[in-house]
Design a protein around this motif. Structure first.
Motif, short mmCIF file in Angstrom:
data_model
loop_
_atom_site.label_atom_id
_atom_site.label_comp_id
_atom_site.label_asym_id
_atom_site.label_seq_id
_atom_site.Cartn_x
_atom_site.Cartn_y
_atom_site.Cartn_z
N THR A 1 27.66 15.22 -23.04
CA THR A 1 26.43 15.93 -23.43
C THR A 1 25.81 16.52 -22.16
OG1 THR A 1 25.24 13.83 -23.25
CG2 THR A 1 25.98 14.49 -25.45
N PRO A 2 26.30 17.70 -21.75
CA PRO A 2 25.84 18.30 -20.49
C PRO A 2 24.33 18.46 -20.38
CG PRO A 2 27.76 19.46 -21.35
CD PRO A 2 27.32 18.50 -22.41
N GLU A 3 23.67 18.67 -21.50
CA GLU A 3 22.22 18.87 -21.45
C GLU A 3 21.48 17.62 -20.99
OE1 GLU A 3 23.45 17.68 -25.62
OE2 GLU A 3 24.11 19.10 -24.10
N ASP A 4 22.13 16.46 -21.11
CA ASP A 4 21.50 15.21 -20.68
C ASP A 4 21.96 14.78 -19.28
OD1 ASP A 4 20.24 15.00 -23.17
OD2 ASP A 4 21.94 13.93 -24.05
N ALA A 5 22.84 15.55 -18.68
CA ALA A 5 23.42 15.15 -17.39
C ALA A 5 22.43 15.36 -16.25
CB ALA A 5 24.70 15.94 -17.12
N GLN A 6 22.64 14.60 -15.17
CA GLN A 6 21.81 14.79 -13.98
C GLN A 6 22.20 16.09 -13.29
OE1 GLN A 6 23.13 10.83 -12.93
NE2 GLN A 6 21.05 10.27 -12.37
N GLU A 7 21.27 16.60 -12.48
CA GLU A 7 21.44 17.96 -11.96
C GLU A 7 22.70 18.14 -11.14
OE1 GLU A 7 19.04 21.36 -9.40
OE2 GLU A 7 18.08 19.46 -9.87
#
Length: 444
Positions: A314-320
């Motif tokens: 879930t890329p939208e929840d990944a750290q920067e």
């Protein structure tokens, strides 16, 4: 004693034991060393580097191996040592690689050989004093600046921001001496780890490999101390990329094995992060390393796992620091790996070209450097496959894009394209492409 053990300063260790009434004969019996060996250590400053001997000394004296940075097992030590032994013709670089790889293994396995009290110290230059009290607002400012500099790096290359990042590192790391609460201290460690990680990456991008390794080492220590497994895995990934590049640039395949070890250490940490995106990133890069080593079966296995992990992410929840790894990157690495095989089949080239074409179509203006890499690899693949016109057209586009990015790494990656174009000396267009590559690299 603990400081001497951490430095593996056996001269001091043995003298401290002597001060407590332990004879040299007793030390020799416990460590299996002769009196002449002990004399050389005590009076001629002989340095002991061999893992087996250091482990035997620690065990013989009843010292926990972790105090000497020997926490990981013998099999791991041998594997890391063999990976570093012939990775470069430069003895200094071999030693740097060996030290950093050993350091990374120690930190990853839970035993840091660094001293916490030394983390605030600058790596390259002094700087202005920092405030005596800080809070989360100060941490947030570091994170915001790191994010802004990372955007510049992706778009314009490390040369556009490396010195600014390094200057911020020199100032911000002093905040470790400022008074703050526990939550602020942990946030500060994570922010500084990410800042060191970016300093290393931008240094690598402009060819400052020794400084990059130092920043990577500091970043890994801080990320592990903050218990941020995702960031630690990202540091190991980027460290692997440095050595993957060095292997290609120096034509030293043994360096690919070093890169592979960093990717594998990264996977150990990535599993603990709970981030499928981080695992996918490490597996995809591992596939590239296996391709360069000519291991097709392992390459396909790693790329397959990367695709599976990416599908669950879930890329939208990944750290920067890992959010950049998108569908475009997965396609790009798959294509680069397939076409990087020493003897790719026609199907490999066709599939690789398909992946890279898809990656380029997904790139926006914020990823100029990545797009340049992919254009270069795509043009090279077309030339290797016999599609001269397409290779020439895309090659021109790659050279044009490379001229807009301040990145030594981008120029180094033009070398395979130049080699492929040089193999057709009767094609005037390709020879002009060769000259344009020579010209842009000469101006760097």
């Amino acid at each position: 004693m603990r400081k001497a053990l951490a430095r593996r300063d056996l001269k001091t260790v043995y003298r401290l034991l002597g001060n407590r009434g332990i004879s040299q004969r007793e030390i020799g019996l416990r460590t299996g060393q002769s009196q002449s060996e002990l004399y050389e250590i005590l009076h001629k400053n002989r340095q002991i580097q061999a893992y087996d001997l250091l482990a035997r000394i620690a065990d013989g004296l009843g010292i926990p191996r972790g105090y000497m940075g020997l926490a990981y097992d013998h099999t791991t030590e041998v594997a890391l040592d063999l990976a570093a032994a012939t990775c470069s013709t430069d003895a200094t670089e071999r030693e740097e690689v060996r030290d950093l790889l050993s350091h990374a293994a120690n930190v990853t396995m839970g035993t840091s050989v660094g001293e916490v009290a030394a983390w605030w110290q600058p790596i390259d230059k002094d700087t202005a004093p920092a405030p005596t009290h800080i809070n989360m607002a100060d941490v947030d400012r570091i994170k915001a600046l790191t994010s802004a500099m990372r955007t510049l790096d992706y778009r314009h290359g490390g040369g556009a921001c490396r010195d600014a990042v390094a200057a911020e590192v020199r100032w911000a790391q002093q905040l470790l001496n400022s008074e703050c609460g526990d939550q602020t201290k942990k946030g500060l460690l994570t922010a500084l780890a990410d800042l060191h990680n970016l300093a290393a990456w931008t240094s690598f991008d402009v060819g400052m490999y020794s400084i990059a390794r130092k920043h990577f080492g500091r970043a890994l220590e801080m990320a592990q101390s903050a218990n941020d497994h995702s960031l630690a895995a990202n540091v190991l990934y980027r460290t692997g990329r440095l050595h993957l590049h060095r292997g290609a640039d120096k034509d030293t395949p043994e360096m690919f094995k070093v890169a592979l070890k960093f990717f594998q250490l990264g996977q150990i940490t990535a599993q603990d992060s709970g981030s499928s995106l981080t695992v996918a990133m490490l597996c995809a890069n591992e596939g590239w390393a296996y391709a360069l080593l000519g291991d097709r079966e392992q390459m396909l296995r790693s790329l397959g796992r990367a695709q599976d992990e990416f599908a669950r992410s879930t890329p939208e929840d990944a750290q920067e620091w890992v959010r950049f790894f998108s569908e475009a990157d997965l396609h790009a690495l798959s294509g680069i790996a397939l076409t990087a095989l020493p003897s790719p089949t026609a199907t490999d080239l066709e599939n690789g070209i398909g992946h890279m074409t898809r990656a380029i179509s997904l790139r926006g203006p914020d990823m100029t450097r990545s797009r340049t890499f992919e254009l270069t690899a795509l043009a090279t693949a077309y030339l290797r496959g016999g599609s001269t016109d397409l290779g020439l057209r895309i090659g021109k586009e790659a050279v044009s894009a490379a001229s807009t990015v301040r990145s030594v790494r981008t120029l180094d990656r033009l070398a395979p394209l130049r080699t492929a174009a040089s193999q057709r000396p009767k094609n005037a267009g390709l020879q002009r492409l060769v000259r344009s590559i020579d010209m842009i690299r000469a101006r760097a």
